[in-house]
Motif scaffolding. Structure first.
Motif, PDB file in Angstrom:
ATOM      1  N   HIS A 165      48.849  37.748 -29.678  1.00 34.40           N
ATOM      2  CA  HIS A 165      48.376  38.229 -30.975  1.00 34.40           C
ATOM      3  C   HIS A 165      47.404  39.396 -30.788  1.00 34.40           C
TER       4      HIS A 165
ATOM      5  N   TYR B 277      48.627  43.130 -32.214  1.00 36.30           N
ATOM      6  CA  TYR B 277      47.984  43.711 -33.395  1.00 36.30           C
ATOM      7  C   TYR B 277      46.963  44.786 -33.034  1.00 36.30           C
TER       8      TYR B 277
ATOM      9  N   GLY C  71      49.814  41.312 -40.452  1.00 36.65           N
ATOM     10  CA  GLY C  71      49.537  40.042 -39.787  1.00 36.65           C
ATOM     11  C   GLY C  71      49.547  38.872 -40.754  1.00 36.65           C
TER      12      GLY C  71
ATOM     13  N   ASN D  42      44.709  37.981 -36.086  1.00 38.32           N
ATOM     14  CA  ASN D  42      45.476  39.211 -36.295  1.00 38.32           C
ATOM     15  C   ASN D  42      44.602  40.298 -36.907  1.00 38.32           C
TER      16      ASN D  42
ATOM     17  N   GLU E 215      45.150  32.171 -36.995  1.00 36.61           N
ATOM     18  CA  GLU E 215      45.931  33.307 -36.501  1.00 36.61           C
ATOM     19  C   GLU E 215      45.874  34.487 -37.469  1.00 36.61           C
TER      20      GLU E 215
ATOM     21  N   ILE F 264      57.055  42.723 -33.098  1.00 34.41           N
ATOM     22  CA  ILE F 264      56.090  41.691 -33.490  1.00 34.41           C
ATOM     23  C   ILE F 264      56.718  40.766 -34.523  1.00 34.41           C
TER      24      ILE F 264
ATOM     25  N   GLU G 258      52.374  35.701 -40.797  1.00 29.73           N
ATOM     26  CA  GLU G 258      51.966  34.293 -40.825  1.00 29.73           C
ATOM     27  C   GLU G 258      52.544  33.582 -42.049  1.00 29.73           C
TER      28      GLU G 258
ATOM     29  N   SER H 293      57.591  36.813 -34.075  1.00 28.31           N
ATOM     30  CA  SER H 293      56.927  35.878 -34.979  1.00 28.31           C
ATOM     31  C   SER H 293      57.879  34.877 -35.615  1.00 28.31           C
TER      32      SER H 293
ATOM     33  N   SER I  91      41.972  41.488 -34.395  1.00 29.48           N
ATOM     34  CA  SER I  91      42.616  42.318 -33.373  1.00 29.48           C
ATOM     35  C   SER I  91      42.924  43.707 -33.920  1.00 29.48           C
TER      36      SER I  91
END
Length: 143
Positions: free
Chosen positions: A50, A54, A100, A123, A119, A22, A104, A26, A126
């Protein structure tokens, strides 16, 4: 006195590999050939990635914490089962949500990536959904 093996459980290795995947996904540039929506044209591909990433990371963490003993948990007395408190599940979900946020924030420092508050929320949501779904199937309350 015998020495017991201190090997890392497979679930922990799998979670670490997923987290690294991940993280790498990213920060690398998104190829221009990447489809922008799902086959129906209604959901962005990145949104699906995403959610899948997550939710899976949180679900795997919950499964690992409810099925196996984490290295930092105190050993229970003999005869006790391996159940854990709901607090442990909440900690796993919170850690995945913070991961998450961190990814970001990292993207904000990379010229070819962008930071998006939406997002961060995606995240976290999720992580909560994946963690709660795994909890429904694997959680056993401490008695």
């Amino acid at each position: 006195m015998t020495l017991r093996s201190r090997s890392v459980p497979t679930a922990h290795v799998a979670l670490a590999v997923l987290a690294v995947a991940i993280l790498i996904a990213s920060v690398i540039p998104v190829p221009s050939a990447t489809p922008q929506t799902d086959p129906t044209g209604t959901v962005d591909t990145t949104t699906l990635l995403h959610i899948a990433g997550y939710a899976t990371l949180a679900a795997g963490g919950v499964i690992a914490v409810t099925r196996e003993r984490w290295p930092w948990r105190r050993r229970q007395r003999r005869g006790d089962d391996s159940s854990v408190g709901i607090g442990s599940v909440a900690v796993v979900i919170a850690l995945v949500a913070l991961f998450g946020v961190a990814t970001e924030l990292l993207q904000a420092t990379i010229p070819w990536r962008t930071f998006a508050v939406a997002e961060v929320g995606l995240n976290a949501a999720s992580a909560v959904i994946g963690g709660l779904l795994a909890t429904m199937w694997f959680y056993r309350p401490v008695e």
